[in-house]
Design an enzyme around this catalytic site. Sequence first.
Site, PDB file in Angstrom:
ATOM      1  N   HIS A  14      36.625  42.967  25.576  1.00  0.00           N
ATOM      2  CA  HIS A  14      37.879  42.203  25.712  1.00  0.00           C
ATOM      3  C   HIS A  14      38.008  41.277  24.445  1.00  0.00           C
ATOM      4  CE1 HIS A  14      41.449  40.513  27.831  1.00  0.00           C
ATOM      5  NE2 HIS A  14      40.681  38.800  27.290  1.00  0.00           N
ATOM      6  N   HIS A  58      47.621  40.638  30.646  1.00  0.00           N
ATOM      7  CA  HIS A  58      46.366  39.840  31.679  1.00  0.00           C
ATOM      8  C   HIS A  58      47.025  41.356  32.606  1.00  0.00           C
ATOM      9  CE1 HIS A  58      45.884  36.151  31.571  1.00  0.00           C
ATOM     10  NE2 HIS A  58      44.401  36.773  30.655  1.00  0.00           N
TER      11      HIS A  58
END
Lengths: 732, 225
Positions: free
Chosen positions: A47, A93
């Site tokens: 990430h 997200h």
Amino acid sequence: MARAAEAGEATQVAGLLPGDLGRIRAGLGRAPSETELSLFSAMWSEHCAYRHSRPLLGRLPTRGEAVAQGPGENAGIVDLGGGLGLACKVESHNHPSAVEPHQGAATGVGGILRDVLSLGARPVALLDGLGFGPAEDAKAAWLARGVVEGVGAYGNAVGVPTVGGVTRYLPGYAHHPLLNAMCAGLVALDRVVYGRARRAGDVLLLLGATTGRDGVGGASFASEDLDADRTARRPQVQVGDPFAEKRLIEATLEAMAAGLVQGCQDMGAAGIVSSTSELCHRAGLGCEVDLDRVPLRQPGMAGWEILLSESQERMLLDVDPADVEAVAAIARHWSLEAAAIGRVLAEPVYRARRGGEVVADLPMALLCEPPAASLAPGPRPRRAAPPPPPPAPGEWGDVAVAVLTHPDVADKAEVYERYDSTVQAHTALGPPSGAAVLTLPGRSDGVALTLDMNPAYALADPHAAAALTVVEGVQNLASVGAEPLALTDCLNLGDPTTAAGAAELVASVDGLAEACRALGVPVVGGNVSLYNEGPAGRMPPTVAVGMVGRVPRVEGRPARGLIRAGEVLLLVGPREGEVGGSVYARVRAGDEGAGAPALPDYAAVARAAAFVRDARRRGLARYACDVWTGGLLAAVWRAAAAGGRGAEIDLEPMPADRLAAVLFGEGAGRYLVAASPTRARRLRERAAAAGLELHPLGSVRSAPGLAVRVGARLLFDVTAGRRSRRGEGRRR
Amino acid sequence: MRATVVVFPGTNCERETAEALAGAGFDTRLAWHEEAAEGADLYVLPGGFAHGDYLRPGAVAARSPALEVVRRAWQGGAHVLGICNGFQILQEAGLLPGALVANVPAGFRSRWVALRPRAARGAFGRAVGGGRLRWPIAHGAGRFFAPEEVRRELWRSGRVLATYEGEDPNGSLDRIAGVVDASGRVAGVMPHPERAVDRRLGGEDGRAFFLRLREALADGGEGDG
């Protein structure tokens, strides 16, 4: 120094790859402490560090005349001329939205706003890319409702209009929804604030909300597949407060306008550790952070929790020591915290203290530059599918209704009307439209924005899907008279350590790179989200492309549909589209058996885009849209409904299998154009001169609905009455 | 004509509202809620989410010192306009009748709507004019609600400013989109006139509203009769 971690003896830590522990020990020359190990677990996660995707992203073209800031900053910046820039970025997200859809989506919007804000840009537009499962699935419907509410609740409250977006439905999103948020902001090019520390001795100032336990471990969480027990993940989902964000936007811009901010980094994944280290590492500097100075939301937080907290609505500012009080005064005005939590160091180290004790002391480069991971991709995915048999003579009307009521085609008012699309009073063209158009303060030109994705194509061919999504963006912009300046992308893919996941990643990047080069659209930044896998398997590989264009002159309001009865309808580009991957093929053969369109002829795409752009700018076309999802049928239907009119089109007699390609085919290079009869003649002359196909289709009528004839034979007439048979044939 | 746009934390339409007023010839200033002062001819409470809509939309702002300033200015003859969240604040403050409750059907709604002016009294009645208007709405709690006797009195005394035409966006009773108070100097509207000030944005009806409002105030705040 805290004791060496027990966990350090283990072989696997969340967020780290096999072999990383050995690399960390070798780099440090000792075992990391528990706190240090948790920092690596976040900073070395996919990430934060893009370990699997970084080596591939170099394939994307990033240079162009209009690129004022390419990848590497918190957002890209496009030069709009006259000293004005448009900062833009799209981000995912997905993982949080799968666990707590409302907050997951809301904080996705909050995060992308801060990316753009960190450069000193005032956010002026949001767009959202959504992927949901079928409405019949109760859990999927709950997730979809929550995501839409979350996007709306946040965007509406901060006062940034949501001007466009895309929503797609596939079973693969059912329990792992897709939430990509894009933000654009305006900034004077000589006032851009960068995400790099200025010099040693500067103060690192945390502005905004207090720090709590929410979102601790979010970065490594987003780098894993989600297992079945997702409620246990709730503490890793952040909670958003748009009221605080609104104040944070105003306070940050006020401090920047006063020249008090030397560098700025938003606090997203891995909160304090990520923002402080990135800000200083970009400048080749180091920093020391005193965790006792961080205003906390709850007592008893450990050092690693403070460093990794993803509490929302916080920004990190590099401030000259002499200016700290001035920034603090602005923060007080907006009822925000401002805390000097550290200092920039000349020595490239990352040091954190808690209770007077050093809890982390790491070489900056080791923390911020984990080794790239290698990929072992399988063969390039491309699943061919035979075209479905054409409808029987009496079946065309039913097939047409099935295509028009498919959730990818049907009107999305229940999504876009939940979002304030007109706040800030600069939305010239908002939803529903292929591209949104914004006016610019004190100028006659405007900005066009679009966010597109084609996950249904990607099921069969992720390379073609990515390439065609760039084409779709170019076509959406051309339809409102805009030329593309740059794009920002978001790759939403599966586990890169599997052969199939890696192959989809490679194919997606290659498809994107190929189309960007061929069409001359540079990439100014983006986001990669991997490990999008749930209990039901991999999410459809999804490449979202947010494209920015310039409209030389916004005149009147661009027509949003067919508004004048008697006007002529024209098809620009090839008569037949691609059946592979089309909504028609999905309705007839199922999502998995629909195939994908062929790769585009880029030269033809560029020629058609130039023609349509020109037709809009010269006022020759009253309305134009690209022929995409749902084909020509859906394009005419939507345009008619949007303008409160109907249409009648007449197709040349031809074999039924070719008729399906004309009416339902998708793929590159086709547009629907409406013009007065006189202007239609001029368009035909111009098309002939440009060597472009242009086919007369029919005309706009006052009565609603859509009649399709083949010569003298009426193939079907879909009227409002027919349309009310909602749901029929919606899914096979 | 001096106009003051009152800004609360969470207000988010102040910039375009100030621009629309300035564009219509008002001498306009933005005033942070703690710094709002008397002396203006028109106070505008713009849209947004003042104080984060905590408790209820408008509830916290309605009880803030800024509203006392606005109330005193009104008592001294000034005019007051609430737009969207500003309308909610004025109702919470008791300056306008009724309540604005959750939309029916439920949920936030953003779209352009058609409005029909209802010949209300005073400067605001003159400002909305006589012809059909198109302004955008963007709200989740815009359903005008008041007991029947209150509504009857509003209609009887010429205090309904405008009603929604065409498709009903929020379930407002009597389709009421805007009202004025008994003095005729306080008005609230749910739709946003400040977003309809440019042909390129889809309409200029809001610009006409602000222009006529300035004229009416210049004429001493009187309506057409």
